[in-house]
Design a protein around this motif. Structure first.
Motif, PDB file in Angstrom:
ATOM      1  N   ALA A   1     -43.746  -9.529 -47.845  1.00 38.49           N
ATOM      2  CA  ALA A   1     -43.090 -10.756 -47.394  1.00 38.49           C
ATOM      3  C   ALA A   1     -43.969 -11.981 -47.620  1.00 38.49           C
ATOM      4  O   ALA A   1     -43.491 -13.042 -48.040  1.00 38.49           O
ATOM      5  CB  ALA A   1     -42.725 -10.637 -45.910  1.00 38.49           C
ATOM      6  N   HIS A   2     -45.267 -11.863 -47.333  1.00 34.99           N
ATOM      7  CA  HIS A   2     -46.181 -12.987 -47.538  1.00 34.99           C
ATOM      8  C   HIS A   2     -46.224 -13.374 -49.016  1.00 34.99           C
ATOM      9  O   HIS A   2     -46.173 -14.561 -49.365  1.00 34.99           O
ATOM     10  CB  HIS A   2     -47.586 -12.617 -47.061  1.00 34.99           C
ATOM     11  N   ALA A   3     -46.319 -12.378 -49.875  1.00 37.19           N
ATOM     12  CA  ALA A   3     -46.410 -12.649 -51.305  1.00 37.19           C
ATOM     13  C   ALA A   3     -45.137 -13.301 -51.830  1.00 37.19           C
ATOM     14  O   ALA A   3     -45.187 -14.223 -52.654  1.00 37.19           O
ATOM     15  CB  ALA A   3     -46.692 -11.356 -52.064  1.00 37.19           C
ATOM     16  N   ASN A   4     -43.986 -12.842 -51.357  1.00 28.93           N
ATOM     17  CA  ASN A   4     -42.731 -13.413 -51.834  1.00 28.93           C
ATOM     18  C   ASN A   4     -42.591 -14.870 -51.425  1.00 28.93           C
ATOM     19  O   ASN A   4     -42.177 -15.721 -52.222  1.00 28.93           O
ATOM     20  CB  ASN A   4     -41.552 -12.596 -51.305  1.00 28.93           C
ATOM     21  N   LEU A   5     -42.948 -15.179 -50.168  1.00 31.36           N
ATOM     22  CA  LEU A   5     -42.851 -16.577 -49.745  1.00 31.36           C
ATOM     23  C   LEU A   5     -43.847 -17.448 -50.504  1.00 31.36           C
ATOM     24  O   LEU A   5     -43.516 -18.550 -50.954  1.00 31.36           O
ATOM     25  CB  LEU A   5     -43.074 -16.690 -48.243  1.00 31.36           C
ATOM     26  N   ARG A   6     -45.052 -16.960 -50.678  1.00 33.88           N
ATOM     27  CA  ARG A   6     -46.047 -17.755 -51.393  1.00 33.88           C
ATOM     28  C   ARG A   6     -45.651 -17.956 -52.856  1.00 33.88           C
ATOM     29  O   ARG A   6     -45.927 -19.009 -53.440  1.00 33.88           O
ATOM     30  CB  ARG A   6     -47.421 -17.096 -51.283  1.00 33.88           C
ATOM     31  N   PHE A   7     -45.005 -16.981 -53.442  1.00 36.47           N
ATOM     32  CA  PHE A   7     -44.548 -17.137 -54.820  1.00 36.47           C
ATOM     33  C   PHE A   7     -43.526 -18.267 -54.926  1.00 36.47           C
ATOM     34  O   PHE A   7     -43.619 -19.141 -55.797  1.00 36.47           O
ATOM     35  CB  PHE A   7     -43.942 -15.826 -55.328  1.00 36.47           C
ATOM     36  N   VAL A   8     -42.530 -18.270 -54.036  1.00 38.64           N
ATOM     37  CA  VAL A   8     -41.522 -19.327 -54.059  1.00 38.64           C
ATOM     38  C   VAL A   8     -42.158 -20.672 -53.713  1.00 38.64           C
ATOM     39  O   VAL A   8     -41.842 -21.703 -54.322  1.00 38.64           O
ATOM     40  CB  VAL A   8     -40.367 -19.002 -53.089  1.00 38.64           C
TER      41      VAL A   8
ATOM     42  N   ALA B   1     -39.846 -15.934 -44.245  1.00 40.86           N
ATOM     43  CA  ALA B   1     -39.903 -14.492 -44.506  1.00 40.86           C
ATOM     44  C   ALA B   1     -40.275 -13.783 -43.217  1.00 40.86           C
ATOM     45  O   ALA B   1     -40.970 -14.341 -42.362  1.00 40.86           O
ATOM     46  CB  ALA B   1     -40.910 -14.178 -45.611  1.00 40.86           C
ATOM     47  N   TRP B   2     -39.800 -12.565 -43.080  1.00 39.24           N
ATOM     48  CA  TRP B   2     -40.023 -11.753 -41.882  1.00 39.24           C
ATOM     49  C   TRP B   2     -40.911 -10.558 -42.248  1.00 39.24           C
ATOM     50  O   TRP B   2     -40.402  -9.498 -42.625  1.00 39.24           O
ATOM     51  CB  TRP B   2     -38.694 -11.254 -41.325  1.00 39.24           C
ATOM     52  N   PRO B   3     -42.222 -10.687 -42.156  1.00 43.57           N
ATOM     53  CA  PRO B   3     -43.079  -9.532 -42.461  1.00 43.57           C
ATOM     54  C   PRO B   3     -42.718  -8.341 -41.577  1.00 43.57           C
ATOM     55  O   PRO B   3     -42.662  -8.472 -40.343  1.00 43.57           O
ATOM     56  CB  PRO B   3     -44.486 -10.055 -42.152  1.00 43.57           C
ATOM     57  N   PRO B   4     -42.443  -7.183 -42.148  1.00 43.17           N
ATOM     58  CA  PRO B   4     -42.021  -6.032 -41.334  1.00 43.17           C
ATOM     59  C   PRO B   4     -43.010  -5.675 -40.233  1.00 43.17           C
ATOM     60  O   PRO B   4     -42.603  -5.229 -39.152  1.00 43.17           O
ATOM     61  CB  PRO B   4     -41.899  -4.904 -42.367  1.00 43.17           C
ATOM     62  N   GLU B   5     -44.297  -5.896 -40.477  1.00 44.20           N
ATOM     63  CA  GLU B   5     -45.294  -5.521 -39.470  1.00 44.20           C
ATOM     64  C   GLU B   5     -45.242  -6.428 -38.246  1.00 44.20           C
ATOM     65  O   GLU B   5     -45.839  -6.112 -37.212  1.00 44.20           O
ATOM     66  CB  GLU B   5     -46.698  -5.545 -40.085  1.00 44.20           C
ATOM     67  N   TRP B   6     -44.540  -7.551 -38.331  1.00 39.08           N
ATOM     68  CA  TRP B   6     -44.404  -8.465 -37.196  1.00 39.08           C
ATOM     69  C   TRP B   6     -43.094  -8.252 -36.438  1.00 39.08           C
ATOM     70  O   TRP B   6     -42.818  -8.972 -35.476  1.00 39.08           O
ATOM     71  CB  TRP B   6     -44.465  -9.918 -37.667  1.00 39.08           C
ATOM     72  N   GLN B   7     -42.274  -7.313 -36.865  1.00 41.02           N
ATOM     73  CA  GLN B   7     -40.947  -7.143 -36.280  1.00 41.02           C
ATOM     74  C   GLN B   7     -40.914  -5.953 -35.328  1.00 41.02           C
ATOM     75  O   GLN B   7     -41.681  -4.999 -35.461  1.00 41.02           O
ATOM     76  CB  GLN B   7     -39.894  -6.944 -37.383  1.00 41.02           C
ATOM     77  N   SER B   8     -39.985  -6.020 -34.382  1.00 41.09           N
ATOM     78  CA  SER B   8     -39.765  -4.896 -33.480  1.00 41.09           C
ATOM     79  C   SER B   8     -39.141  -3.738 -34.248  1.00 41.09           C
ATOM     80  O   SER B   8     -38.207  -3.926 -35.032  1.00 41.09           O
ATOM     81  CB  SER B   8     -38.843  -5.314 -32.333  1.00 41.09           C
ATOM     82  N   ARG B   9     -39.630  -2.561 -34.010  1.00 40.23           N
ATOM     83  CA  ARG B   9     -39.076  -1.387 -34.689  1.00 40.23           C
ATOM     84  C   ARG B   9     -37.725  -0.981 -34.126  1.00 40.23           C
ATOM     85  O   ARG B   9     -37.023  -0.160 -34.715  1.00 40.23           O
ATOM     86  CB  ARG B   9     -40.057  -0.219 -34.574  1.00 40.23           C
ATOM     87  N   ASP B  10     -37.358  -1.571 -32.984  1.00 38.66           N
ATOM     88  CA  ASP B  10     -36.073  -1.224 -32.369  1.00 38.66           C
ATOM     89  C   ASP B  10     -34.906  -1.965 -33.011  1.00 38.66           C
ATOM     90  O   ASP B  10     -33.750  -1.606 -32.799  1.00 38.66           O
ATOM     91  CB  ASP B  10     -36.102  -1.547 -30.872  1.00 38.66           C
TER      92      ASP B  10
END
Length: 345
Positions: free
Chosen positions: A117-124, A159-168
C-alpha cells in the motif's frame, strides 16, 4: 509493468518521507500558473475528464453501468486518460441524491503497482509530483495519505496498509479483487460551485444574523466556502465572494424576507419558495451526549430524493432547537416538524 517498476524505483528519492500527523499532513498548496490557470484543473482537462458537461449529459453519453471494481452503479469514463497502474477507468458517482443539472465535481480512480500500500501511494504521488510538485506523505489514523490543493480543486490519495487494519473487518470487494487491499485510492475534486446571481448577491449583502441559543456549524469547521462543497449540496451552495467574512457561523433572512441565508462551512442561499419545511431532531444522551439539530428540507431535482436537507444549527440540549426552529418557521411561513426523542447511540 517492468517500465512502471523502473519508474517507481527512480521515484523514491524524490518523495517526502512518511511522517505521522495526528490528523494527517495538510495538502500541498499549489499556486495558480503564470497564466492564472488552476494547475489541478489543467490536469483534469489533460486527462479528458468531463468537468464541463452536466451530469445529465454524461449519463446520456456513457450510461449508468456497474462499477468495474465494486459493482455498484457508476459513471465509467472510459474516454478519460487513466493513471499509470490504473485498475479500471476513472469513475464518478451515480448516486441518485446528486442533482443532475450540474457538472460532475468528483472523480475517482484506483492504482496498483505491487502488493504494498505504501509503495502504491508513493508511486502515484510521484507521478503527480511531476506536474504539481511534491506533497507530504503521512499517516492519518489507519491510512497513508497525500494531497494537493489549488483553490477549491484537490487531488487526494489514500491507501489502507493491511497491517494497520482490524482483522475482523471484511470487504467483499477485496475478496473479488485482492489488489484492492493495497491499492491507492485517488479522489479528484474540481471545486465546482455556482456564483451568486444579482438577486442572490443582494440577499446575502443585506441579510442580518438572527439571534438564538444554538450554534451554526462547529467551532473547528473551515470558514464558509474555503473547501469544495459536497455533490448533494450544489443546488443551494454559492461562492461567498468575500461577502460574509464578518458573519461566519450565522443564519438569517434577507432584507426582503425572500431567502434564508446560512453561513456554515459553505454559504447556503435558500429561496423561501424552495423551503418545504423545517425539522428539529431531538437526541437524548446515550453513548453520545445528546442534543438537537435544525434542518431545512428544500426542493431538489435529484431523481432519488424528495427533498434536499440542509443543516442549519444545533444545540447541546435535546430541546434547545425547538423554540428557535418554531420561530424560524413562523418567519418563513413554513411547517416545522419536531421529532420524538431518539437515544444518541
Amino acid at each position: 509493468m517492468r517500465v512502471l517498476n523502473r519508474f517507481f524505483r527512480r521515484a523514491q528519492a524524490a518523495l517526502v518521507p512518511l511522517t505521522p500527523w495526528p490528523d494527517g499532513p495538510a495538502p500541498a498548496d499549489i499556486p495558480s500558473g503564470s497564466d492564472g490557470a488552476n494547475p489541478i484543473l489543467r490536469l483534469v482537462d489533460a486527462w479528458r475528464l468531463p468537468r464541463h458537461e452536466t451530469r445529465t449529459e454524461v449519463v446520456a453519453r456513457c450510461g449508468v453501468v456497474p462499477d468495474p471494481i465494486y459493482g455498484w452503479p457508476a459513471l465509467v469514463l472510459a474516454d478519460a486518460e487513466p493513471l499509470p497502474g490504473a485498475l479500471a477507468p476513472w469513475t464518478a458517482s451515480a448516486f441518485e441524491r446528486i442533482p443532475p443539472q450540474f457538472p460532475i465535481a468528483r472523480f475517482t480512480a484506483l492504482a496498483w503497482i505491487r502488493d504494498d500500500a505504501h509503495a502504491n501511494l508513493r508511486f502515484v504521488a510521484d507521478h503527480l509530483a511531476a506536474s504539481l510538485g511534491p506533497a507530504p506523505v503521512g499517516q492519518r489514523w489507519n491510512t497513508v495519505v497525500a494531497a494537493w490543493r489549488s483553490g477549491l480543486a484537490e487531488i487526494s490519495l489514500t491507501a489502507w496498509p493491511p497491517e494497520w487494519q482490524s482483522r475482523d473487518l471484511q470487504n467483499p470487494s477485496e475478496d473479488r479483487e485482492p489488489r484492492l487491499r493495497t491499492a491507492c485510492h485517488v479522489t479528484l475534486t474540481t471545486g465546482f460551485r455556482l456564483s451568486l446571481s444579482a438577486r442572490e448577491r443582494n440577499w446575502v449583502t443585506g441579510f442580518r444574523p438572527l439571534a438564538f441559543s444554538g450554534d451554526v456549524g462547529t467551532a473547528r469547521m473551515a470558514k464558509a466556502g474555503r473547501l469544495a462543497p459536497g455533490d448533494t449540496d450544489l443546488e443551494y451552495v454559492r461562492d461567498p465572494d468575500g461577502l460574509v467574512e464578518d458573519r461566519q457561523r450565522t443564519l438569517g433572512l434577507s432584507a426582503d424576507g425572500a431567502a434564508l441565508i446560512v453561513v456554515s462551512d459553505q454559504l447556503f442561499v435558500l429561496p423561501r419558495t424552495d423551503i418545504l419545511r423545517l425539522k428539529v431532531v431531538r437526541m437524548t444522551p446515550a453513548k453520545g451526549g445528546g442534543g438537537s439539530s435544525l434542518h431545512a428540507h428544500c426542493r431538489t431535482l435529484a431523481p432519488g430524493a424528495d427533498s434536499q436537507t440542509i443543516s442549519l444549527a444545533q444545540h447541546s440540549d435535546p430541546d434547545g432547537m425547538t423554540a428557535p426552529g418554531q420561530d424560524l418557521g413562523r418567519r418563513l411561513d413554513c411547517s416545522v416538524e419536531v421529532s420524538p426523542y431518539y437515544p444518541d447511540c
